[in-house]
Scaffold this motif. Structure first.
Motif, PDB file in Angstrom:
ATOM      1  N   SER A 222       0.833  -1.208   0.000  1.00 37.37           N
ATOM      2  CA  SER A 222       0.000   0.000   0.000  1.00 37.37           C
ATOM      3  C   SER A 222       0.863   1.251   0.000  1.00 37.37           C
ATOM      4  O   SER A 222       0.613   2.207  -0.743  1.00 37.37           O
ATOM      5  N   GLU A 223       1.909   1.243   0.845  1.00 42.30           N
ATOM      6  CA  GLU A 223       2.806   2.400   0.897  1.00 42.30           C
ATOM      7  C   GLU A 223       3.476   2.626  -0.454  1.00 42.30           C
ATOM      8  O   GLU A 223       3.568   3.758  -0.940  1.00 42.30           O
ATOM      9  N   SER A 224       3.935   1.546  -1.082  1.00 41.55           N
ATOM     10  CA  SER A 224       4.610   1.652  -2.382  1.00 41.55           C
ATOM     11  C   SER A 224       3.666   2.172  -3.454  1.00 41.55           C
ATOM     12  O   SER A 224       4.014   3.073  -4.233  1.00 41.55           O
ATOM     13  N   MET A 225       2.454   1.633  -3.497  1.00 35.49           N
ATOM     14  CA  MET A 225       1.501   2.025  -4.541  1.00 35.49           C
ATOM     15  C   MET A 225       1.014   3.448  -4.353  1.00 35.49           C
ATOM     16  O   MET A 225       0.829   4.200  -5.322  1.00 35.49           O
ATOM     17  N   VAL A 226       0.794   3.860  -3.106  1.00 37.74           N
ATOM     18  CA  VAL A 226       0.336   5.228  -2.857  1.00 37.74           C
ATOM     19  C   VAL A 226       1.412   6.229  -3.265  1.00 37.74           C
ATOM     20  O   VAL A 226       1.127   7.237  -3.933  1.00 37.74           O
ATOM     21  N   LEU A 227       2.668   5.959  -2.879  1.00 32.65           N
ATOM     22  CA  LEU A 227       3.753   6.878  -3.230  1.00 32.65           C
ATOM     23  C   LEU A 227       3.887   6.990  -4.754  1.00 32.65           C
ATOM     24  O   LEU A 227       4.010   8.089  -5.306  1.00 32.65           O
ATOM     25  N   THR A 228       3.850   5.850  -5.443  1.00 32.76           N
ATOM     26  CA  THR A 228       3.987   5.853  -6.906  1.00 32.76           C
ATOM     27  C   THR A 228       2.806   6.535  -7.588  1.00 32.76           C
ATOM     28  O   THR A 228       2.974   7.346  -8.500  1.00 32.76           O
ATOM     29  N   THR A 229       1.595   6.213  -7.123  1.00 33.96           N
ATOM     30  CA  THR A 229       0.395   6.753  -7.767  1.00 33.96           C
ATOM     31  C   THR A 229       0.257   8.252  -7.555  1.00 33.96           C
ATOM     32  O   THR A 229      -0.083   8.996  -8.493  1.00 33.96           O
TER      33      THR A 229
END
Length: 414
Positions: free
Chosen positions: A336-343
């Motif tokens: 979730s942390e990775s996807m939120v930062l990327t998105t």
């Protein structure tokens, strides 16, 4: 399935805050990559639209041939001979080259003064057949184009180009039926051609008037001489191949050496359009390479940041595992942390790029050259899906590392 609840969002915000500098640098890589990709995609499409408008109405399967001084001696003729094509050459080409769809002659005079009342302009006068409309399509907004009756009767009629019309008739009223003086000869206006494309043969259409070919030959003492042969090829054939046959027919009729390349001037519009298509295809590929390369570099940066984050939070993760957190909970948190930062970084880049392209589109429209400088809806959706996938992939390695942490070892390390 990855779920987002209030606790998860709070953890993501705390993680990003703790690693503020590293997160911002990584997010900038994602932001810049998607910004470059979308901007290049939209910009390329806009420039392609602008160039396409310059060639609008011009046949892409057309070729042209003119004469030049010979460079080889042949059949008793010395090199350096000047020669001219005639009306008979058009019929020779029509009969001898079955791959040709349309063939028609052109003759032109430049620097001609045109006068109506107190208004005057210098331009070009072209002698054409009605068939030429299939090569360079006119945009007749008033009146009509020349027809076969005009050719047969050698009528002194003309079709005005847009700039000629606006200069001689500044009130922009219908000029049909009026007479303009062209170097001492009066022609009755029968139409107005508002075609604005920059692809023209022997002079821009905007600054030219068109008269019947037979009238032009008679009034300006051309006899049976012509300057250019224009033609289009049938479907399934290329101009490059047909062009050689046209050259051979005309050279044979005028005793020109078959290998004399200087004696004829040839223009292959099909090849020119093909070069433009290849150029833009190359620009698109380059744009994708630059954009995707930058995005991938940013995604790798996100993965590295998350690995560092996992290492720094080893004790925290161990405690969570000890009090009952399942491996899937840890996996969900890291991904979730990775996807939120990327998105977030990617969507910011898309938004800024769309805003910039919208400004460019409005500027081009206000300058009189409207073009569409935006990516398509599905292009934007594809970019968003790409960001989600990259965010997911970037978080996999850190997530599996976090899942492998054993509670006892994590607490002992502390």
């Amino acid at each position: 399935m990855i779920r987002f609840d209030l606790d998860t969002c709070e953890e993501i915000i705390l993680t990003i805050t703790r690693n503020k500098t590293r997160s911002l640098l990584t997010a900038f890589g994602i932001f810049w990559g998607i910004f470059m990709l979308v901007t290049l995609m939209g910009g390329t499409k806009g420039v392609q639209d602008l160039l396409a408008k310059q060639f609008v109405g011009f046949a892409t399967n057309s070729g042209f041939m003119g004469t030049n001084q010979t460079s080889k001696a042949y059949k008793g003729f010395q090199q350096g001979r000047f020669w001219e094509m005639t009306n008979d050459d058009v019929e020779r080409v029509r009969v001898s080259v079955p791959e040709i769809e349309v063939v028609t002659p052109n003759i032109t005079k430049w620097g001609i003064d045109m006068v109506y009342q107190e208004n005057k302009i210098s331009g070009t006068i072209k002698g054409l057949y009605p068939l030429y409309a299939k090569i360079e399509e006119p945009n007749i907004t008033m009146g009509r184009y020349i027809n076969d009756m005009d050719i047969r009767d050698k009528r002194k009629v003309c079709v005005l180009g847009s700039r000629i019309f606006e200069t001689l008739f500044p009130d922009k009223k219908n000029p049909c039926g009026k007479f303009i003086e062209v170097n001492g000869i009066y022609y009755r206006v029968i139409g107005v051609n508002m075609a604005a494309g920059n692809m023209s043969v022997q002079g821009q259409s905007e600054t030219s008037i068109i008269v019947p070919f037979s009238t032009m030959q008679q009034n300006y003492n051309f006899g049976d001489k012509i300057q250019v042969i224009s033609y289009t090829v049938k479907r399934g054939y290329t101009v490059s191949n047909v062009q050689k046959k046209v050259e051979a027919v005309v050279k044979r009729a005028h005793d020109i050496h078959p290998d004399d390349k200087q004696a004829v001037i040839v223009v292959n519009a099909e090849a020119m359009f093909g070069m433009m298509d290849n150029l833009f295809s190359g620009i698109k590929v380059l744009g994708w390479m630059v954009g995707l390369g930058t995005i991938l570099a940013g995604a790798i940066g996100v993965s590295n940041i998350m690995m560092i984050t996992v290492k720094e939070r080893t004790t925290e993760i161990g405690i969570r595992r000890a009090i009952g957190a399942r491996p899937n909970d840890i996996l969900q948190q890291i991904l979730s942390e990775s996807m939120v930062l990327t998105t977030l970084a990617g969507m910011t880049g898309i938004s800024l790029s769309v805003f910039l392209l919208d400004v460019i589109e409005k500027v081009s429209s206000s300058s009189g050259a409207p073009a569409h400088f935006q990516i398509s809806f599905w292009g934007a959706i594809g970019a968003c899906l790409l960001l989600l996938v990259l965010g997911l992939l970037a978080g996999l390695a850190p997530a599996f590392r976090a899942m492998s942490i054993k509670p006892i070892e994590a607490i002992r390390d502390e």
